[in-house]
Design an enzyme around this catalytic site. Structure first.
Site, PDB file in Angstrom:
ATOM      1  N   ASP A  86      40.149  41.329  50.705  1.00  0.00           N
ATOM      2  CA  ASP A  86      40.324  39.721  50.512  1.00  0.00           C
ATOM      3  C   ASP A  86      41.220  39.730  48.807  1.00  0.00           C
ATOM      4  O   ASP A  86      41.093  40.246  48.165  1.00  0.00           O
ATOM      5  CB  ASP A  86      39.146  39.364  49.877  1.00  0.00           C
ATOM      6  CG  ASP A  86      38.597  37.865  49.664  1.00  0.00           C
ATOM      7  OD1 ASP A  86      39.713  37.219  49.190  1.00  0.00           O
ATOM      8  OD2 ASP A  86      37.826  37.862  49.763  1.00  0.00           O
ATOM      9  N   TRP A 118      31.923  37.559  45.999  1.00  0.00           N
ATOM     10  CA  TRP A 118      32.212  37.390  47.427  1.00  0.00           C
ATOM     11  C   TRP A 118      32.236  38.246  48.614  1.00  0.00           C
ATOM     12  O   TRP A 118      32.177  38.055  49.522  1.00  0.00           O
ATOM     13  CB  TRP A 118      33.791  36.690  46.847  1.00  0.00           C
ATOM     14  CG  TRP A 118      33.828  35.780  46.042  1.00  0.00           C
ATOM     15  CD1 TRP A 118      35.105  35.622  44.994  1.00  0.00           C
ATOM     16  CD2 TRP A 118      33.570  34.817  46.401  1.00  0.00           C
ATOM     17  NE1 TRP A 118      34.132  34.330  44.438  1.00  0.00           N
ATOM     18  CE2 TRP A 118      34.339  33.587  45.248  1.00  0.00           C
ATOM     19  CE3 TRP A 118      32.866  33.766  47.646  1.00  0.00           C
ATOM     20  CZ2 TRP A 118      33.538  32.139  45.297  1.00  0.00           C
ATOM     21  CZ3 TRP A 118      32.312  32.358  47.403  1.00  0.00           C
ATOM     22  CH2 TRP A 118      32.793  31.494  46.391  1.00  0.00           C
ATOM     23  N   LYS A 174      43.537  30.021  44.224  1.00  0.00           N
ATOM     24  CA  LYS A 174      43.420  30.495  43.291  1.00  0.00           C
ATOM     25  C   LYS A 174      45.000  31.262  42.019  1.00  0.00           C
ATOM     26  O   LYS A 174      45.291  30.438  41.739  1.00  0.00           O
ATOM     27  CB  LYS A 174      42.715  31.732  43.225  1.00  0.00           C
ATOM     28  CG  LYS A 174      40.928  31.876  43.918  1.00  0.00           C
ATOM     29  CD  LYS A 174      40.543  31.381  42.927  1.00  0.00           C
ATOM     30  CE  LYS A 174      38.860  30.884  43.855  1.00  0.00           C
ATOM     31  NZ  LYS A 174      38.463  31.660  44.531  1.00  0.00           N
TER      32      LYS A 174
HETATM   33  C1  PLP Z   1      37.105  31.932  45.765  1.00  0.00           C
HETATM   34  C2  PLP Z   1      37.201  33.336  46.643  1.00  0.00           C
HETATM   35  C3  PLP Z   1      36.540  33.452  47.501  1.00  0.00           C
HETATM   36  C4  PLP Z   1      36.130  32.004  48.190  1.00  0.00           C
HETATM   37  O1  PLP Z   1      36.905  30.781  49.041  1.00  0.00           O
HETATM   38  P1  PLP Z   1      36.456  29.290  49.345  1.00  0.00           P
HETATM   39  O2  PLP Z   1      38.382  29.631  49.253  1.00  0.00           O
HETATM   40  O3  PLP Z   1      36.481  28.958  48.349  1.00  0.00           O
HETATM   41  O4  PLP Z   1      36.240  30.111  50.325  1.00  0.00           O
HETATM   42  C5  PLP Z   1      36.665  34.545  48.546  1.00  0.00           C
HETATM   43  N1  PLP Z   1      36.966  35.255  47.807  1.00  0.00           N
HETATM   44  C6  PLP Z   1      37.088  35.705  46.345  1.00  0.00           C
HETATM   45  C7  PLP Z   1      37.982  36.816  45.992  1.00  0.00           C
HETATM   46  C8  PLP Z   1      37.834  34.483  45.905  1.00  0.00           C
HETATM   47  O5  PLP Z   1      37.847  34.354  44.673  1.00  0.00           O
END
Ligand code: PLP
Length: 363
Positions: free
Chosen positions: A169, A102, A193
Protein backbone atom coordinates in the site's frame (compact mmCIF):
# COMPACT_ATOMS: atom_id res chain seq x y z
CA UNK A 1 -7.26 34.66 -3.56
CA UNK A 2 -5.31 34.31 -0.33
CA UNK A 3 -2.27 32.03 -0.42
CA UNK A 4 -2.72 29.14 1.99
CA UNK A 5 0.08 26.72 2.78
CA UNK A 6 -1.59 23.33 2.49
CA UNK A 7 -0.23 20.69 4.88
CA UNK A 8 -3.33 18.50 4.66
CA UNK A 9 -2.80 14.72 4.86
CA UNK A 10 -5.36 14.00 2.16
CA UNK A 11 -7.08 15.05 0.03
CA UNK A 12 -3.98 17.14 -0.33
CA UNK A 13 -2.04 19.72 -2.26
CA UNK A 14 -1.71 19.24 -6.04
CA UNK A 15 0.52 20.95 -8.60
CA UNK A 16 -0.92 24.22 -9.91
CA UNK A 17 -0.60 22.93 -13.48
CA UNK A 18 -3.09 20.14 -12.69
CA UNK A 19 -5.53 22.59 -11.14
CA UNK A 20 -5.24 25.04 -14.05
CA UNK A 21 -5.78 22.24 -16.57
CA UNK A 22 -8.84 21.06 -14.62
CA UNK A 23 -10.40 24.51 -14.58
CA UNK A 24 -9.94 24.79 -18.32
CA UNK A 25 -11.29 21.28 -18.97
CA UNK A 26 -14.37 21.95 -16.84
CA UNK A 27 -15.17 24.72 -19.35
CA UNK A 28 -14.07 22.99 -22.54
CA UNK A 29 -12.49 19.57 -22.51
CA UNK A 30 -9.91 19.04 -25.21
CA UNK A 31 -11.68 21.28 -27.72
CA UNK A 32 -14.86 19.18 -27.60
CA UNK A 33 -17.00 22.16 -26.58
CA UNK A 34 -18.16 20.00 -23.65
CA UNK A 35 -17.18 20.08 -20.01
CA UNK A 36 -14.92 17.27 -18.78
CA UNK A 37 -17.71 16.23 -16.40
CA UNK A 38 -20.32 15.88 -19.13
CA UNK A 39 -18.28 14.03 -21.74
CA UNK A 40 -18.51 10.33 -22.56
CA UNK A 41 -15.76 8.23 -21.08
CA UNK A 42 -15.78 6.37 -24.40
CA UNK A 43 -15.03 9.48 -26.44
CA UNK A 44 -11.67 9.31 -28.19
CA UNK A 45 -10.58 12.47 -26.36
CA UNK A 46 -11.21 10.87 -22.98
CA UNK A 47 -9.79 7.48 -23.89
CA UNK A 48 -6.59 9.38 -24.67
CA UNK A 49 -6.55 10.63 -21.06
CA UNK A 50 -6.82 7.16 -19.52
CA UNK A 51 -4.21 5.82 -21.93
CA UNK A 52 -1.78 8.63 -21.21
CA UNK A 53 -2.25 8.37 -17.41
CA UNK A 54 -1.60 4.62 -17.60
CA UNK A 55 1.43 5.11 -19.85
CA UNK A 56 2.86 7.76 -17.51
CA UNK A 57 2.63 5.39 -14.53
CA UNK A 58 4.44 2.77 -16.58
CA UNK A 59 7.20 5.18 -17.63
CA UNK A 60 7.72 6.87 -14.29
CA UNK A 61 7.95 3.57 -12.40
CA UNK A 62 9.81 1.83 -15.22
CA UNK A 63 7.29 -1.06 -15.28
CA UNK A 64 7.64 -3.95 -17.68
CA UNK A 65 4.77 -5.44 -19.70
CA UNK A 66 4.41 -8.08 -16.98
CA UNK A 67 2.34 -5.58 -15.00
CA UNK A 68 -1.26 -4.55 -15.46
CA UNK A 69 -2.02 -0.93 -14.54
CA UNK A 70 -5.56 0.17 -13.71
CA UNK A 71 -7.42 3.07 -12.17
CA UNK A 72 -10.15 1.73 -9.92
CA UNK A 73 -12.78 3.03 -7.52
CA UNK A 74 -13.54 2.16 -3.91
CA UNK A 75 -10.41 3.80 -2.50
CA UNK A 76 -7.36 2.07 -1.12
CA UNK A 77 -9.81 0.58 1.38
CA UNK A 78 -11.49 -1.63 -1.24
CA UNK A 79 -8.05 -3.07 -1.99
CA UNK A 80 -7.89 -4.31 1.59
CA UNK A 81 -10.70 -6.68 0.54
CA UNK A 82 -9.84 -7.29 -3.11
CA UNK A 83 -6.30 -8.44 -2.36
CA UNK A 84 -7.27 -11.38 -0.15
CA UNK A 85 -10.38 -12.02 -2.23
CA UNK A 86 -8.27 -12.50 -5.35
CA UNK A 87 -5.09 -13.96 -3.86
CA UNK A 88 -5.90 -15.73 -0.57
CA UNK A 89 -8.05 -18.84 -0.62
CA UNK A 90 -9.71 -20.22 2.47
CA UNK A 91 -7.23 -22.11 4.64
CA UNK A 92 -4.25 -20.31 3.10
CA UNK A 93 -2.08 -17.86 5.06
CA UNK A 94 -0.80 -14.41 4.10
CA UNK A 95 1.89 -12.44 5.97
CA UNK A 96 1.09 -8.87 7.04
CA UNK A 97 3.23 -6.17 8.64
CA UNK A 98 1.27 -4.14 11.17
CA UNK A 99 2.52 -0.55 11.16
CA UNK A 100 -0.63 1.45 11.85
CA UNK A 101 -4.31 2.07 11.26
CA UNK A 102 -4.29 1.37 7.52
CA UNK A 103 -2.17 -1.75 7.85
CA UNK A 104 -4.51 -2.80 10.65
CA UNK A 105 -7.55 -2.38 8.45
CA UNK A 106 -5.90 -4.44 5.72
CA UNK A 107 -5.29 -7.18 8.31
CA UNK A 108 -8.84 -7.06 9.61
CA UNK A 109 -10.31 -7.42 6.13
CA UNK A 110 -7.93 -10.21 5.08
CA UNK A 111 -9.07 -12.27 8.09
CA UNK A 112 -12.54 -12.43 6.51
CA UNK A 113 -11.10 -14.47 3.64
CA UNK A 114 -8.17 -16.50 4.94
CA UNK A 115 -5.53 -16.76 7.66
CA UNK A 116 -3.40 -13.78 8.54
CA UNK A 117 0.05 -14.10 10.05
CA UNK A 118 1.06 -10.75 11.50
CA UNK A 119 4.83 -11.17 11.11
CA UNK A 120 5.67 -8.02 13.09
CA UNK A 121 3.91 -5.08 14.69
CA UNK A 122 4.89 -1.73 16.18
CA UNK A 123 1.63 -1.42 18.08
CA UNK A 124 3.54 -1.83 21.39
CA UNK A 125 4.94 1.70 20.97
CA UNK A 126 1.95 3.33 19.33
CA UNK A 127 3.35 2.67 15.83
CA UNK A 128 6.26 5.08 16.34
CA UNK A 129 8.76 2.85 14.54
CA UNK A 130 9.04 0.31 11.72
CA UNK A 131 9.68 -3.28 12.90
CA UNK A 132 12.80 -4.81 11.38
CA UNK A 133 14.48 -8.19 11.14
CA UNK A 134 11.25 -10.20 11.11
CA UNK A 135 10.78 -13.47 9.30
CA UNK A 136 8.33 -14.03 6.45
CA UNK A 137 7.52 -17.76 6.23
CA UNK A 138 8.24 -18.97 2.71
CA UNK A 139 4.86 -20.68 2.42
CA UNK A 140 2.98 -17.37 2.87
CA UNK A 141 0.66 -16.64 -0.03
CA UNK A 142 1.96 -13.05 -0.11
CA UNK A 143 3.46 -10.42 2.13
CA UNK A 144 1.56 -7.16 2.62
CA UNK A 145 3.08 -3.93 3.91
CA UNK A 146 2.37 -0.19 3.99
CA UNK A 147 5.28 1.90 2.71
CA UNK A 148 4.26 5.10 4.46
CA UNK A 149 2.11 5.30 7.56
CA UNK A 150 0.18 8.47 6.94
CA UNK A 151 -1.31 8.71 10.42
CA UNK A 152 1.85 8.00 12.46
CA UNK A 153 4.56 9.49 10.23
CA UNK A 154 6.75 6.43 9.72
CA UNK A 155 8.12 5.26 6.38
CA UNK A 156 9.78 2.10 5.08
CA UNK A 157 13.04 3.06 3.40
CA UNK A 158 13.88 -0.55 2.59
CA UNK A 159 11.72 -3.58 1.96
CA UNK A 160 12.35 -7.11 3.18
CA UNK A 161 13.99 -9.54 0.78
CA UNK A 162 11.63 -12.50 0.42
CA UNK A 163 10.68 -15.19 -2.04
CA UNK A 164 6.94 -14.64 -1.48
CA UNK A 165 5.01 -12.08 -3.57
CA UNK A 166 5.19 -8.58 -2.07
CA UNK A 167 2.09 -6.36 -2.06
CA UNK A 168 2.43 -2.77 -0.91
CA UNK A 169 0.00 0.00 0.00
CA UNK A 170 1.87 3.08 -1.28
CA UNK A 171 -1.08 5.46 -0.94
CA UNK A 172 0.88 8.24 0.73
CA UNK A 173 4.38 8.04 -0.75
CA UNK A 174 4.03 6.75 -4.30
CA UNK A 175 5.96 8.96 -6.77
CA UNK A 176 7.82 10.64 -3.89
CA UNK A 177 11.11 8.82 -4.51
CA UNK A 178 12.65 6.28 -6.89
CA UNK A 179 12.28 2.59 -5.99
CA UNK A 180 12.67 -0.71 -7.76
CA UNK A 181 9.09 -1.53 -8.74
CA UNK A 182 10.14 -4.91 -10.16
CA UNK A 183 10.52 -6.16 -6.57
CA UNK A 184 6.76 -5.83 -6.04
CA UNK A 185 4.00 -8.09 -7.27
CA UNK A 186 1.34 -5.54 -6.54
CA UNK A 187 1.34 -1.85 -5.64
CA UNK A 188 -1.73 0.21 -4.91
CA UNK A 189 -2.39 3.79 -3.95
CA UNK A 190 -5.46 5.91 -3.32
CA UNK A 191 -4.96 9.00 -5.49
CA UNK A 192 -5.80 11.66 -2.94
CA UNK A 193 -2.49 11.78 -1.07
CA UNK A 194 0.19 12.26 -3.69
CA UNK A 195 -1.29 11.70 -7.12
CA UNK A 196 -4.61 13.43 -7.64
CA UNK A 197 -8.02 14.12 -6.14
CA UNK A 198 -10.16 11.61 -4.27
CA UNK A 199 -12.15 9.16 -6.39
CA UNK A 200 -9.64 6.86 -7.98
CA UNK A 201 -7.07 4.29 -6.85
CA UNK A 202 -4.05 3.21 -8.82
CA UNK A 203 -3.54 -0.55 -8.91
CA UNK A 204 -0.43 -2.13 -10.42
CA UNK A 205 -0.42 -5.90 -10.43
CA UNK A 206 1.82 -8.55 -11.95
CA UNK A 207 -0.34 -10.46 -14.39
CA UNK A 208 1.06 -13.82 -13.29
CA UNK A 209 -0.67 -13.30 -9.92
CA UNK A 210 -4.09 -13.42 -11.59
CA UNK A 211 -6.51 -16.24 -12.23
CA UNK A 212 -4.97 -18.65 -9.73
CA UNK A 213 -7.44 -18.56 -6.84
CA UNK A 214 -10.30 -20.99 -6.26
CA UNK A 215 -12.88 -18.34 -5.47
CA UNK A 216 -15.47 -17.34 -8.04
CA UNK A 217 -14.93 -13.60 -8.60
CA UNK A 218 -17.75 -11.12 -9.12
CA UNK A 219 -16.89 -8.92 -12.12
CA UNK A 220 -16.24 -5.73 -10.21
CA UNK A 221 -13.86 -7.50 -7.79
CA UNK A 222 -11.79 -9.21 -10.48
CA UNK A 223 -8.47 -7.50 -11.24
CA UNK A 224 -8.12 -9.35 -14.52
CA UNK A 225 -11.35 -7.99 -15.87
CA UNK A 226 -10.38 -4.40 -15.05
CA UNK A 227 -6.93 -4.85 -16.61
CA UNK A 228 -8.32 -6.51 -19.74
CA UNK A 229 -10.70 -3.58 -20.14
CA UNK A 230 -8.07 -0.87 -19.62
CA UNK A 231 -9.81 0.73 -16.58
CA UNK A 232 -12.96 0.96 -18.71
CA UNK A 233 -15.02 -2.07 -17.69
CA UNK A 234 -17.49 0.37 -16.19
CA UNK A 235 -17.54 4.17 -16.07
CA UNK A 236 -14.26 5.24 -14.49
CA UNK A 237 -13.73 8.32 -12.30
CA UNK A 238 -13.50 10.59 -15.30
CA UNK A 239 -12.51 13.76 -13.48
CA UNK A 240 -10.11 12.16 -10.99
CA UNK A 241 -8.13 10.30 -13.65
CA UNK A 242 -7.83 13.49 -15.68
CA UNK A 243 -6.26 15.29 -12.72
CA UNK A 244 -3.97 12.30 -12.08
CA UNK A 245 -2.80 12.47 -15.68
CA UNK A 246 -1.81 16.11 -15.29
CA UNK A 247 -0.13 15.45 -11.94
CA UNK A 248 1.78 12.56 -13.50
CA UNK A 249 2.92 14.79 -16.38
CA UNK A 250 4.31 17.14 -13.75
CA UNK A 251 5.95 14.29 -11.81
CA UNK A 252 7.57 13.05 -15.02
CA UNK A 253 8.88 16.51 -15.89
CA UNK A 254 10.68 16.64 -12.54
CA UNK A 255 11.68 12.99 -12.28
CA UNK A 256 11.65 10.80 -9.17
CA UNK A 257 15.31 11.38 -8.33
CA UNK A 258 14.89 15.16 -8.20
CA UNK A 259 11.50 14.75 -6.47
CA UNK A 260 13.13 12.69 -3.72
CA UNK A 261 15.86 15.32 -3.31
CA UNK A 262 13.25 18.04 -2.88
CA UNK A 263 11.18 15.94 -0.49
CA UNK A 264 14.23 15.17 1.63
CA UNK A 265 15.20 18.85 1.77
CA UNK A 266 11.69 19.77 2.96
CA UNK A 267 11.61 17.03 5.61
CA UNK A 268 15.17 17.80 6.82
CA UNK A 269 14.26 21.48 7.23
CA UNK A 270 11.23 20.71 9.40
CA UNK A 271 12.77 17.89 11.47
CA UNK A 272 15.81 20.09 12.20
CA UNK A 273 13.53 22.74 13.72
CA UNK A 274 11.53 20.15 15.68
CA UNK A 275 14.81 18.86 17.15
CA UNK A 276 16.24 22.33 17.83
CA UNK A 277 13.17 24.05 19.27
CA UNK A 278 12.54 22.84 22.84
CA UNK A 279 8.83 23.64 22.57
CA UNK A 280 8.39 20.80 20.06
CA UNK A 281 9.14 17.12 19.99
CA UNK A 282 9.03 14.48 17.24
CA UNK A 283 7.00 11.33 17.94
CA UNK A 284 8.80 8.85 15.69
CA UNK A 285 12.23 7.18 16.02
CA UNK A 286 14.71 9.10 13.87
CA UNK A 287 15.59 6.41 11.33
CA UNK A 288 11.94 5.73 10.45
CA UNK A 289 10.81 9.34 10.15
CA UNK A 290 8.55 9.81 7.14
CA UNK A 291 9.42 12.41 4.52
CA UNK A 292 5.74 12.72 3.64
CA UNK A 293 3.97 13.08 7.01
CA UNK A 294 5.86 14.72 9.83
CA UNK A 295 4.32 13.98 13.23
CA UNK A 296 5.21 16.12 16.22
CA UNK A 297 3.78 17.43 19.47
CA UNK A 298 4.24 20.43 21.74
CA UNK A 299 6.25 19.44 24.80
CA UNK A 300 3.62 21.33 26.79
CA UNK A 301 0.40 20.04 25.28
CA UNK A 302 -1.60 22.93 26.75
CA UNK A 303 0.07 25.26 24.21
CA UNK A 304 -1.26 23.34 21.21
CA UNK A 305 -4.37 25.45 20.59
CA UNK A 306 -2.34 28.66 20.83
CA UNK A 307 0.25 27.38 18.38
CA UNK A 308 -2.43 26.27 15.91
CA UNK A 309 -4.00 29.73 16.17
CA UNK A 310 -0.64 31.31 15.27
CA UNK A 311 -0.38 28.90 12.34
CA UNK A 312 -3.79 29.97 11.15
CA UNK A 313 -2.73 33.63 11.35
CA UNK A 314 0.15 32.76 9.00
CA UNK A 315 -2.17 30.92 6.58
CA UNK A 316 -0.80 27.52 7.53
CA UNK A 317 -3.54 24.93 7.07
CA UNK A 318 -4.06 21.22 7.80
CA UNK A 319 -1.61 20.81 10.69
CA UNK A 320 -3.84 19.12 13.22
CA UNK A 321 -2.87 15.46 13.75
CA UNK A 322 -5.23 12.62 12.79
CA UNK A 323 -8.20 12.43 15.14
CA UNK A 324 -6.99 9.04 16.41
CA UNK A 325 -3.55 10.25 17.55
CA UNK A 326 -3.80 14.00 18.16
CA UNK A 327 -0.77 16.31 18.19
CA UNK A 328 0.42 17.90 14.99
CA UNK A 329 1.12 16.53 11.56
CA UNK A 330 2.61 18.36 8.59
CA UNK A 331 2.14 16.53 5.30
CA UNK A 332 4.87 17.44 2.82
CA UNK A 333 3.63 15.78 -0.35
CA UNK A 334 5.32 16.31 -3.73
CA UNK A 335 3.42 19.45 -4.66
CA UNK A 336 4.14 21.30 -1.41
CA UNK A 337 6.86 23.91 -2.06
CA UNK A 338 9.77 24.22 0.38
CA UNK A 339 8.73 27.86 0.91
CA UNK A 340 5.64 26.59 2.74
CA UNK A 341 7.84 24.50 5.04
CA UNK A 342 9.99 27.58 5.68
CA UNK A 343 6.91 29.56 6.72
CA UNK A 344 6.01 26.77 9.17
CA UNK A 345 9.56 26.71 10.58
CA UNK A 346 9.55 30.52 10.92
CA UNK A 347 6.21 30.27 12.76
CA UNK A 348 7.70 27.72 15.18
CA UNK A 349 10.58 30.12 15.85
CA UNK A 350 8.17 33.01 16.32
CA UNK A 351 6.22 30.90 18.84
CA UNK A 352 9.46 30.22 20.71
CA UNK A 353 10.27 33.95 20.89
CA UNK A 354 6.76 34.67 22.09
CA UNK A 355 7.11 32.13 24.90
CA UNK A 356 10.53 33.50 25.91
CA UNK A 357 9.02 37.00 26.13
CA UNK A 358 6.03 35.75 28.14
CA UNK A 359 8.40 33.88 30.45
CA UNK A 360 10.47 37.03 31.00
CA UNK A 361 7.34 39.09 31.66
CA UNK A 362 6.12 36.54 34.20
CA UNK A 363 9.39 36.32 36.14
C1 PLP B 1 -5.52 7.27 3.21
C2 PLP B 1 -4.95 5.92 3.19
C3 PLP B 1 -5.75 4.79 2.99
C4 PLP B 1 -7.26 4.86 2.81
O1 PLP B 1 -7.54 5.38 1.57
P1 PLP B 1 -9.06 5.50 1.05
O2 PLP B 1 -8.84 5.92 -0.36
O3 PLP B 1 -9.73 6.53 1.90
O4 PLP B 1 -9.72 4.19 1.15
C5 PLP B 1 -5.13 3.56 2.95
N1 PLP B 1 -3.82 3.43 3.13
C6 PLP B 1 -3.01 4.49 3.34
C7 PLP B 1 -1.54 4.29 3.55
C8 PLP B 1 -3.55 5.78 3.39
O5 PLP B 1 -2.77 6.83 3.61
Amino acid sequence: MKKVHNFSAGPAILPQSAIDASIEALQDFSGTGLSLIEVSHRSKEYEAVVNEATQLVKEILNLSDEYGIVFMQGGASLQFDMIPYNFLDEGETAAYLNTGVWAGRAIKEARIFGNVNVVASSEDKNFSYIPKGFNIPSDSKYFHCTSNNTIYGTELFSFPETNVPVICDMSSDIFSRPFDASKFDMIYAGAQKNMGPAGTTLVIVKKDMLGKGKRKLPAMLDYKLHIDNGSMYNTPSVFAIFVCMHTLRWVKSIGLTEMAKRNKAKADLLYAEIDRNTLFKGTVVHEDRSRMNVNFVLTDKSMEEEFLKLCKDHNLSGLKGHRSVGGLRASLYNALPIDSVQVLVDTMKEFEQLKIKQGAANS
